[in-house]
Scaffold this motif. Structure first.
Motif, short mmCIF file in Angstrom:
data_model
loop_
_atom_site.label_atom_id
_atom_site.label_comp_id
_atom_site.label_asym_id
_atom_site.label_seq_id
_atom_site.Cartn_x
_atom_site.Cartn_y
_atom_site.Cartn_z
N THR A 1 -6.73 4.10 -6.77
CA THR A 1 -8.36 3.17 -7.17
C THR A 1 -8.20 1.86 -7.57
O THR A 1 -8.47 1.21 -6.33
CB THR A 1 -9.02 4.03 -7.60
OG1 THR A 1 -8.67 5.66 -7.48
CG2 THR A 1 -10.35 3.95 -7.92
N ASP B 1 -11.49 -1.88 2.65
CA ASP B 1 -10.87 -1.70 0.73
C ASP B 1 -11.41 -0.76 0.21
O ASP B 1 -11.17 0.28 -0.88
CB ASP B 1 -10.54 -3.12 0.18
CG ASP B 1 -8.78 -3.43 0.79
OD1 ASP B 1 -8.57 -2.92 1.20
OD2 ASP B 1 -9.66 -4.56 0.68
N GLN C 1 -1.69 7.53 1.89
CA GLN C 1 -0.97 7.85 0.64
C GLN C 1 -0.93 9.46 0.07
O GLN C 1 -0.21 9.09 -0.92
CB GLN C 1 -2.54 7.70 0.00
CG GLN C 1 -2.88 5.86 -0.08
CD GLN C 1 -1.78 4.31 -0.44
OE1 GLN C 1 -1.64 4.82 -1.37
NE2 GLN C 1 -1.82 4.01 0.35
N ASN D 1 -5.72 -0.09 -6.90
CA ASN D 1 -4.82 -1.21 -6.17
C ASN D 1 -5.90 -1.69 -5.40
O ASN D 1 -5.80 -2.63 -4.61
CB ASN D 1 -3.84 -0.32 -5.51
CG ASN D 1 -2.96 -0.97 -4.44
OD1 ASN D 1 -3.17 -2.13 -3.56
ND2 ASN D 1 -2.81 -0.79 -2.79
N PHE D 2 -6.19 -0.82 -4.53
CA PHE D 2 -7.48 -1.21 -3.21
C PHE D 2 -8.87 -1.40 -4.15
O PHE D 2 -9.23 -2.08 -3.47
CB PHE D 2 -7.35 0.22 -2.47
CG PHE D 2 -7.26 1.07 -2.16
CD1 PHE D 2 -6.56 -0.86 -0.39
CD2 PHE D 2 -6.31 1.96 -1.90
CE1 PHE D 2 -5.55 -0.25 0.29
CE2 PHE D 2 -5.20 2.56 -0.66
CZ PHE D 2 -4.89 1.80 -0.23
N LEU D 3 -9.28 -1.38 -4.68
CA LEU D 3 -10.77 -1.72 -6.19
C LEU D 3 -10.40 -3.54 -6.35
O LEU D 3 -10.97 -3.84 -6.01
CB LEU D 3 -10.75 -1.24 -7.38
CG LEU D 3 -11.33 -0.02 -7.17
CD1 LEU D 3 -11.87 1.12 -8.19
CD2 LEU D 3 -13.23 -0.12 -5.90
N CYS E 1 -9.93 2.30 1.89
CA CYS E 1 -9.40 2.58 0.97
C CYS E 1 -8.96 3.39 -0.22
O CYS E 1 -8.00 4.02 -0.45
CB CYS E 1 -8.41 1.50 1.61
SG CYS E 1 -7.63 0.96 3.30
N ALA E 2 -9.50 2.87 -1.16
CA ALA E 2 -10.08 3.51 -2.43
C ALA E 2 -10.65 4.58 -2.93
O ALA E 2 -10.47 5.74 -3.15
CB ALA E 2 -10.61 2.38 -3.53
N ASN F 1 0.82 -0.96 -0.09
CA ASN F 1 0.28 0.22 0.04
C ASN F 1 0.75 1.01 -0.02
O ASN F 1 0.33 2.59 -0.23
CB ASN F 1 -0.87 0.02 1.07
CG ASN F 1 -2.07 -0.91 1.19
OD1 ASN F 1 -2.34 -0.98 0.14
ND2 ASN F 1 -2.89 -1.40 2.62
N SER G 1 -8.84 8.74 -3.12
CA SER G 1 -9.21 8.61 -5.20
C SER G 1 -9.60 10.33 -4.40
O SER G 1 -9.65 11.03 -5.60
CB SER G 1 -10.63 7.57 -5.43
OG SER G 1 -9.80 6.88 -5.62
#
Length: 400
Positions: free
Chosen positions: A50, A345, A231, A52-54, A348-349, A24, A353
């Motif tokens: 985006t 997640d 991030q 990554n977390f998606l 996190c996305a 991450n 974003s």
């Protein structure tokens, strides 16, 4: 030959969360290098976060159907292999094609598969291990994500400073070797299942519970509150506050991670004296204050202080919600952890974003993105109060 025990299982799990920290947090340290080397704008870089977390989110969702059947051990070893290939791919894939952004995207999607499985598996692996005080163990486990984040930021920053930014491909290979090493470690340790087959609640039963929906909102809010700042803290320190990359990385993401880890270790040590829900609610209030300090501080030093305080404030949120949910829904099984990880997640996305997208509308001024992201800790505090109110009502009904 060494006889591996459940203490080794815990150690492998701690290192597993270091792997998650690499997944991450390594690529965001390279965003400005990617921009300068491959002419990729920061707005487009947001897509890497985006995706990554998606991808992790999709894996979380799919894992509900196959993890219990395949078994925890095979899945956690496979997770580390995916992670290693993707991390190595960051340094290798762009060398194989002129489509640099697509190469980076392929690497991110590969290690994100590993990240999704790690998020689903490690918490139930530790929860199932025959150890005491689960809330304390869970908080200590998640603190290793923070120490991993510190390790990633400090080692990567110093490595790039000493060997130059052009050496980032080699750095990716070093981190991939670490992950492969833990894949082997996990293959050797004993791993128990969280519930016996057929003994856990179905997904349909979980979603029929109003309390479960509260946990979903809390997890989305926790993930977004944490990652919206984590991030973008490096890029914010460098581009928004005019600080050099080396100093910015050390003072931004590093202090964020250290204080986040200290919050988790603090709770792990004093968990028996602390009401976990109150700790979560108070942390949410502190998180709101930290975002406002980052945005409205009159000088860069105070903005960095706000970023660090944000790390302290989000420390207990993710593991704390996991622990309360496990206590509240003891028959939730792997599905409970998988769906909550999925919800986390999503946060996190969405969080990073939104920060990147809103900043893009205002000449890449990240402060505007952080203003909008303040809605997430506000949601967390609100739903913490809702959960407490429901518990109090339920308690009164039981007494009467």
């Amino acid at each position: 030959m060494k006889q591996f025990t459940y203490q080794d299982t815990l150690r492998a799990s701690y290192l597993g969360y270091v792997t998650q920290a690499i997944i991450n947090n390594f690529a965001p340290l390279l965003f400005l290098i990617f921009r300068d080397s491959f002419n990729i704008p920061l707005e487009q870089m947001t897509l890497l976060i985006t995706i990554n977390f998606l991808t992790q989110l999709v894996v979380d969702m799919l894992a509900i159907n196959f993890v219990d059947r395949i078994g925890y051990k095979i899945c956690i070893v496979a997770a580390h292999i995916f992670a290693a290939v993707g991390i190595l791919g960051l340094g290798v894939f762009p060398l194989l094609t002129n489509h640099k952004f697509l190469a980076l995207l392929a690497a991110v999607m590969t290690y994100a598969v590993g990240g999704g499985l790690i998020e689903v598996l490690i918490s139930p692996i530790v929860e199932a291990a025959p150890t005491g005080n689960k809330a304390s163990s869970m908080s200590l486990l998640h603190s290793f994500y923070c120490w991993g984040m510190v390790l990633v930021v400090v080692f990567s920053t110093l490595f790039l400073h000493v060997f130059g930014s052009q050496s980032w491909n080699i750095l990716a290979g070093i981190w991939a070797l670490f992950v492969i090493g833990n894949a082997f470690y996990y293959s050797q340790v004993p791993i128990a299942m969280l519930t016996q087959e057929g003994d856990s609640m179905t997904v349909k039963a979980l979603f029929s519970m109003k309390t479960f929906w509260i946990f979903i909102v809390l997890m989305i809010s926790a993930g977004a509150s944490e990652q919206a700042m984590a991030q973008w803290s490096s890029a914010f320190a460098e581009s928004g506050l005019g600080i050099s990359k080396t100093v910015g990385d050390l003072l931004g993401p590093t202090m964020f991670a250290i204080l986040m880890g200290l919050a988790r270790v603090f709770y792990a040590k004093y968990s028996e004296r602390i009401d976990l829900l109150s700790f979560i609610t108070g942390s949410g209030v502190l998180c709101i204050a930290s975002y406002l300090l980052v945005v409205f501080a009159p000088n860069p030093v105070l903005s960095l202080v706000g970023s660090a305080i944000c790390g302290l404030s989000v420390g207990i949120l993710w593991p704390g919600v996991f622990s309360i949910a496990a206590q509240s829904i003891p028959k939730g099984g792997t599905a409970l952890f998988a769906i909550l990880a999925l919800a986390g997640d999503i946060g996190c996305a969405v969080g990073p974003s939104i920060v990147g997208g809103v900043a893009g509308l205002f000449s890449e001024n990240l402060k505007y993105g952080f203003i909008v992201a303040t809605v997430f800790p506000i949601l967390l505090v609100t739903f913490s109060f809702i959960y407490r109110y429901r518990q109090q009502v339920r308690s009164l009904l039981v007494r009467t």
